[in-house]
Design a protein around this motif. Structure first.
Motif, PDB file in Angstrom:
ATOM      1  N   UNK A 168      31.753  38.727  35.122  1.00  0.00           N
ATOM      2  CA  UNK A 168      32.683  39.700  35.690  1.00  0.00           C
ATOM      3  C   UNK A 168      34.076  39.478  35.120  1.00  0.00           C
ATOM      4  N   UNK A 169      34.773  40.565  34.809  1.00  0.00           N
ATOM      5  CA  UNK A 169      36.150  40.460  34.332  1.00  0.00           C
ATOM      6  C   UNK A 169      37.065  40.254  35.541  1.00  0.00           C
ATOM      7  N   UNK A 170      37.817  39.179  35.533  1.00  0.00           N
ATOM      8  CA  UNK A 170      38.707  38.870  36.656  1.00  0.00           C
ATOM      9  C   UNK A 170      40.082  38.455  36.145  1.00  0.00           C
ATOM     10  N   UNK A 201      39.968  43.308  30.026  1.00  0.00           N
ATOM     11  CA  UNK A 201      41.339  43.689  29.697  1.00  0.00           C
ATOM     12  C   UNK A 201      42.104  42.459  29.221  1.00  0.00           C
ATOM     13  N   UNK A 202      43.261  42.693  28.619  1.00  0.00           N
ATOM     14  CA  UNK A 202      44.068  41.610  28.059  1.00  0.00           C
ATOM     15  C   UNK A 202      44.352  40.510  29.083  1.00  0.00           C
ATOM     16  N   UNK A 203      44.655  40.879  30.315  1.00  0.00           N
ATOM     17  CA  UNK A 203      45.028  39.899  31.334  1.00  0.00           C
ATOM     18  C   UNK A 203      43.832  39.301  32.068  1.00  0.00           C
ATOM     19  N   UNK A 204      42.621  39.678  31.674  1.00  0.00           N
ATOM     20  CA  UNK A 204      41.432  39.225  32.373  1.00  0.00           C
ATOM     21  C   UNK A 204      40.625  38.205  31.578  1.00  0.00           C
ATOM     22  N   UNK A 205      39.824  37.439  32.311  1.00  0.00           N
ATOM     23  CA  UNK A 205      38.920  36.443  31.757  1.00  0.00           C
ATOM     24  C   UNK A 205      37.524  36.758  32.283  1.00  0.00           C
TER      25      UNK A 205
END
Length: 106
Positions: free
Chosen positions: A64-66, A55-59
């Motif tokens: 894993x997207x966090x 998602x836009x706010x994730x890295x």
């Protein structure tokens, strides 16, 4: 001589036809996704596997997207774990919290 082979192999080759170009020196990553070499451990558009977008706010950290602003295992940056702290009322340890990318903020 092996370096010259890797350079010759990478010129004009795409990873869908020759997957080993992704492990050649100078490659952007060891995995082939949509004819591009990527690192699925850190690529936001191929996080953990090809095509999995964060998602836009994730890295993407370790596949894993966090959210680096609130994840206590990746606080502010990948693999920056907030340490446990001893509770003043009890003799047990509780995890430190991550707020706005900082451990124990406020």
């Amino acid at each position: 001589m092996a370096g010259n082979y890797n350079q010759r192999m990478a010129v004009g080759s795409t990873c869908d036809k020759v997957p080993r170009v992704c492990v050649a020196r100078g490659s952007t990553g060891p995995d082939c996704c949509n004819n591009k070499c990527v690192d699925t451990w850190s690529d936001r558009n191929n996080c953990g596997r090809c095509g999995k977008k964060c998602k836009y706010s994730e890295t993407c950290c370790d596949g894993n997207c966090v959210n680096l602003r609130f994840d206590e295992y990746h606080c502010g940056r990948c693999n920056n774990r907030c340490n446990s702290r001893k509770s003043s009322k009890k003799k047990n340890y509780k995890p430190s919290s991550c707020s706005y990318g900082m451990c124990d903020y406020a």
